[in-house]
Enzyme design. Structure first.
Site, PDB file in Angstrom:
ATOM      1  N   LEU A  29      42.433  46.310  40.822  1.00 49.50           N
ATOM      2  CA  LEU A  29      42.668  45.224  41.780  1.00 49.50           C
ATOM      3  C   LEU A  29      41.496  45.054  42.741  1.00 49.50           C
ATOM      4  O   LEU A  29      40.848  46.022  43.143  1.00 49.50           O
ATOM      5  CB  LEU A  29      43.950  45.503  42.575  1.00 49.50           C
ATOM      6  CG  LEU A  29      45.228  45.641  41.731  1.00 49.50           C
ATOM      7  CD1 LEU A  29      46.428  45.911  42.632  1.00 49.50           C
ATOM      8  CD2 LEU A  29      45.482  44.412  40.865  1.00 49.50           C
ATOM      9  N   HIS A  33      42.686  39.474  43.514  1.00 51.62           N
ATOM     10  CA  HIS A  33      44.115  39.757  43.303  1.00 51.62           C
ATOM     11  C   HIS A  33      44.867  39.721  44.638  1.00 51.62           C
ATOM     12  O   HIS A  33      45.970  39.197  44.735  1.00 51.62           O
ATOM     13  CB  HIS A  33      44.309  41.149  42.688  1.00 51.62           C
ATOM     14  CG  HIS A  33      43.800  41.281  41.297  1.00 51.62           C
ATOM     15  ND1 HIS A  33      42.774  42.131  40.974  1.00 51.62           N
ATOM     16  CD2 HIS A  33      44.169  40.681  40.148  1.00 51.62           C
ATOM     17  CE1 HIS A  33      42.537  42.060  39.677  1.00 51.62           C
ATOM     18  NE2 HIS A  33      43.366  41.182  39.146  1.00 51.62           N
ATOM     19  N   GLU A 146      41.870  30.817  39.456  1.00 54.71           N
ATOM     20  CA  GLU A 146      41.117  29.809  38.697  1.00 54.71           C
ATOM     21  C   GLU A 146      39.858  30.378  38.051  1.00 54.71           C
ATOM     22  O   GLU A 146      39.181  29.664  37.320  1.00 54.71           O
ATOM     23  CB  GLU A 146      40.741  28.634  39.608  1.00 54.71           C
ATOM     24  CG  GLU A 146      41.922  27.739  39.905  1.00 54.71           C
ATOM     25  CD  GLU A 146      41.536  26.461  40.635  1.00 54.71           C
ATOM     26  OE1 GLU A 146      40.467  26.455  41.293  1.00 54.71           O
ATOM     27  OE2 GLU A 146      42.301  25.491  40.547  1.00 54.71           O
ATOM     28  N   SER A 184      37.854  42.192  37.650  1.00 58.62           N
ATOM     29  CA  SER A 184      38.008  43.641  37.442  1.00 58.62           C
ATOM     30  C   SER A 184      36.810  44.193  36.677  1.00 58.62           C
ATOM     31  O   SER A 184      36.403  45.335  36.865  1.00 58.62           O
ATOM     32  CB  SER A 184      39.289  43.922  36.653  1.00 58.62           C
ATOM     33  OG  SER A 184      40.384  43.415  37.373  1.00 58.62           O
TER      34      SER A 184
END
Ligand code: PAF
Length: 276
Positions: A29, A33, A146, A184
């Site tokens: 994360l 996120h 997005e 990530s």
């Protein structure tokens, strides 16, 4: 915050299905996120975050193996939000049962371009896991970044095709100071690569400016030249598409244009996009 490995246990806590926000993730994360989770917390009295590295959306075993898995750190980060969160961290069997079967979907032309062309069965794998998660959690709203714009369009189409009662909320890309879109996979870049990786966004920004005065062919040639001068990158695609159908725009007047780019830096594949 409570963490559940088994969906049946989480289910008991989700008593009011009318007001559930959901943020599906594959972990590792980052601020991107967190922006989705904060949005869900602001919109809904209950928020579920899932952390599951979905094997069926990887077409390359090495890519799946090296995908960052940082569950303990992820949970610490979520804890810092000090919010009421249900975190679902299943093993594959809790979602897939015995076999990792991929569902059959037909998203038409939407999955024939860009990531769909470069990554075999990627979107079928994404659709499979997202459909399973949405059917289990039954959220009112689900939040997607997005950065994976084509994924968002596929999920919006999935929800419409399967008549799922979840509203898909698009959330803006969160960027590092040099413009690099949060991902990530950025954790796999060296410090030097991370500094260089802003090139994707910088290219999109310059291409957006050129889009006002130059032909699509000229812009493509210019992007190719940029990447030829930066051989540490391998350009996979640059594309100017209409936002809805994700088909290449041949004529600057048609559709709502958005620029998309994918490139490898060393072994790490990066993607980005920008509204033109
Ligand atoms: O965007 C992601 O992290 C994944 O593709 C998703 C939507 C969680 C499905 O595995």
């Amino acid at each position: 915050m409570e963490v559940f490995k088994i969906y049946k246990k989480l289910e008991k806590h989700l008593n009011d299905r009318e007001n559930v926000g959901f943020v599906p993730t594959m972990g590792a994360l980052h601020r991107g996120h967190l922006s989705l989770i904060k949005r869900s917390l602001a919109d809904n009295p209950q928020t579920v975050v899932s952390i599951f590295v979905n094997p069926t959306q990887f077409d390359d075993a090495a890519d799946l193996q090296r995908y960052p898995r940082t569950l303990a750190k992820d949970l610490e980060l979520l804890q810092t939000l000090g919010a009421k969160l249900w975190v679902y961290t299943p093993e594959a069997a809790d979602l897939y049962g015995e076999s990792l079967a991929v569902g059959e979907y037909d998203f038409g032309a939407l999955t024939k371009t860009m990531e769909g062309r470069s990554r075999h069965q990627h979107f079928e794998g994404v659709a499979t896991v997202v459909e399973k998660l949405l059917r289990k959690v039954g959220p009112t709203k689900a939040y997607f970044g997005e950065k994976d714009f084509q994924q968002v369009r596929v999920i919006e189409t999935l929800v419409a095709q399967k008549n799922l009662q979840t509203q898909i909320i698009r959330c803006p890309i969160v960027r590092e100071a040099n413009g690099l879109a949060m991902s990530s996979r950025n954790a796999l870049l060296t410090t030097e690569e991370r500094a260089q990786a802003g090139l994707l966004y910088q290219t999109l920004q310059a291409a957006k400016t050129k889009f006002k005065t130059q032909s699509i062919d000229q812009i493509h040639q210019w992007v190719q030249d940029v990447f030829n001068k930066n051989p540490q990158f391998t350009l996979d695609y640059f594309s100017i598409c209409d936002e809805t159908h994700l088909q290449e725009i041949k004529n600057p007047i048609g559709g709502i244009p958005r620029g998309f780019i994918a490139a490898k830096l060393g072994n790490i594949r990066l993607i980005d996009n920008l509204s033109f």
